[in-house]
Design a protein around this motif. Sequence first.
Motif, PDB file in Angstrom:
ATOM      1  N   ALA A 197       0.802  -1.221   0.000  1.00  0.00           N
ATOM      2  CA  ALA A 197       0.000   0.000   0.000  1.00  0.00           C
ATOM      3  C   ALA A 197       0.836   1.274   0.000  1.00  0.00           C
ATOM      4  N   GLU A 198       1.812   1.338   0.890  1.00  0.00           N
ATOM      5  CA  GLU A 198       2.587   2.568   1.017  1.00  0.00           C
ATOM      6  C   GLU A 198       3.391   2.845  -0.251  1.00  0.00           C
ATOM      7  N   GLN A 201      -2.164   9.075  -1.975  1.00  0.00           N
ATOM      8  CA  GLN A 201      -2.047   8.942  -0.530  1.00  0.00           C
ATOM      9  C   GLN A 201      -2.539   7.554  -0.123  1.00  0.00           C
ATOM     10  N   PRO A 202      -1.911   6.917   0.874  1.00  0.00           N
ATOM     11  CA  PRO A 202      -2.324   5.568   1.283  1.00  0.00           C
ATOM     12  C   PRO A 202      -3.553   5.580   2.180  1.00  0.00           C
ATOM     13  N   ILE A 203      -4.646   6.111   1.636  1.00  0.00           N
ATOM     14  CA  ILE A 203      -5.904   6.169   2.377  1.00  0.00           C
ATOM     15  C   ILE A 203      -6.878   5.174   1.745  1.00  0.00           C
ATOM     16  N   PRO A 204      -7.883   4.724   2.501  1.00  0.00           N
ATOM     17  CA  PRO A 204      -8.745   3.645   2.019  1.00  0.00           C
ATOM     18  C   PRO A 204      -9.357   3.866   0.642  1.00  0.00           C
ATOM     19  N   GLU A 205      -9.832   5.077   0.366  1.00  0.00           N
ATOM     20  CA  GLU A 205     -10.496   5.289  -0.922  1.00  0.00           C
ATOM     21  C   GLU A 205      -9.519   5.211  -2.094  1.00  0.00           C
ATOM     22  N   VAL A 206      -8.246   5.504  -1.861  1.00  0.00           N
ATOM     23  CA  VAL A 206      -7.224   5.381  -2.905  1.00  0.00           C
ATOM     24  C   VAL A 206      -6.815   3.924  -3.089  1.00  0.00           C
ATOM     25  N   LEU A 211      -5.558  -5.897   3.596  1.00  0.00           N
ATOM     26  CA  LEU A 211      -6.766  -5.201   4.002  1.00  0.00           C
ATOM     27  C   LEU A 211      -7.033  -4.114   2.973  1.00  0.00           C
ATOM     28  N   LEU A 212      -8.239  -3.605   2.933  1.00  0.00           N
ATOM     29  CA  LEU A 212      -8.571  -2.556   1.971  1.00  0.00           C
ATOM     30  C   LEU A 212      -8.201  -1.177   2.525  1.00  0.00           C
ATOM     31  N   ARG A 213      -7.061  -1.136   3.169  1.00  0.00           N
ATOM     32  CA  ARG A 213      -6.491   0.083   3.737  1.00  0.00           C
ATOM     33  C   ARG A 213      -5.043  -0.237   4.074  1.00  0.00           C
ATOM     34  N   SER A 214      -4.299   0.751   4.522  1.00  0.00           N
ATOM     35  CA  SER A 214      -2.931   0.529   4.975  1.00  0.00           C
ATOM     36  C   SER A 214      -2.947  -0.088   6.373  1.00  0.00           C
ATOM     37  N   VAL A 215      -1.907  -0.864   6.695  1.00  0.00           N
ATOM     38  CA  VAL A 215      -1.799  -1.434   8.034  1.00  0.00           C
ATOM     39  C   VAL A 215      -0.813  -0.636   8.889  1.00  0.00           C
ATOM     40  N   ALA A 216      -0.372   0.516   8.397  1.00  0.00           N
ATOM     41  CA  ALA A 216       0.655   1.284   9.104  1.00  0.00           C
ATOM     42  C   ALA A 216       0.172   1.800  10.458  1.00  0.00           C
ATOM     43  N   ASP A 217      -1.114   2.151  10.563  1.00  0.00           N
ATOM     44  CA  ASP A 217      -1.635   2.684  11.825  1.00  0.00           C
ATOM     45  C   ASP A 217      -2.085   1.522  12.709  1.00  0.00           C
TER      46      ASP A 217
END
Length: 278
Positions: free
Chosen positions: A144-145, A154-159, A181-187
Amino acid sequence: MKLRSLLYVPANAERFVAKAHERGADAVILDLEDAVEEGSKDAARAALAAAVPHVGQGGAKVYVRVNTGPRMGADARAALAAGAHGIMLPKAETAASIDALLAELGAADDGTADILAIIEDAAGVLDARQVAAHPRVVALALGAEDFATSTGGQPIPEVLRLPKLMVHYAAKAEGKLSLGLLRSVADFNDAEGLAAAAAEAARFGFDGASCIHPKVVSVLNTAFSPSEAALTRARRIVEAAEKAAAQGTGAFMLDGEFVDLPVLNRAKAVLAKAGATA
């Protein structure tokens, strides 16, 4: 093969390596790439000889994320020499990327090592099925990143949602595992958000995901394992289908729900997944 949770650990971080086998992850990824700064990469590679057997002592599969470029071959050979189950290959944009890795391995490759392919740019997303079709690839994921960076996003869910789903469907089209996942796992501190994202990914048919903090492992293991309610429902569907088949009926109603072959096959898949994760 179950890969619900894959925990990244820098190969040269002794205090993280020391406890990685206690975290309950299905796989530990010893990282030689992004988590290791340039001046420490040789030492991290040398550490694999001890780190691979150590992190795998609890039964987790062990993969090594190699560097691409000039370091790739030496990284990969050291990983297999240490006993790793396989290689996580970043920037796997085409099937030729996989062939290049195998060529670098040469005689060190006995044909049994798994390859987890990480796609990290737009070209890779568009050619993801080609990567998935390679016979040595067992799983695909979108980085993702790096993907966001390479595309100016930007590595945000909608992108990330569309490219992650494209890679997911490419993997499924070729019968390979799909990770992410359909988002980044960084957070990793967003426990509630990660749990919701993991549950969402499981509904889409993803098989597991990676994480960079051990506290996320249990979240992933739970999300990518069938719940007791799902197992009970699946057993009832299979039992009812067997009775219906004995009476010459292929479709029937169960608790107000229409059950036909696709529903039955989903129920069988749930039971099979439970067997794989038992």
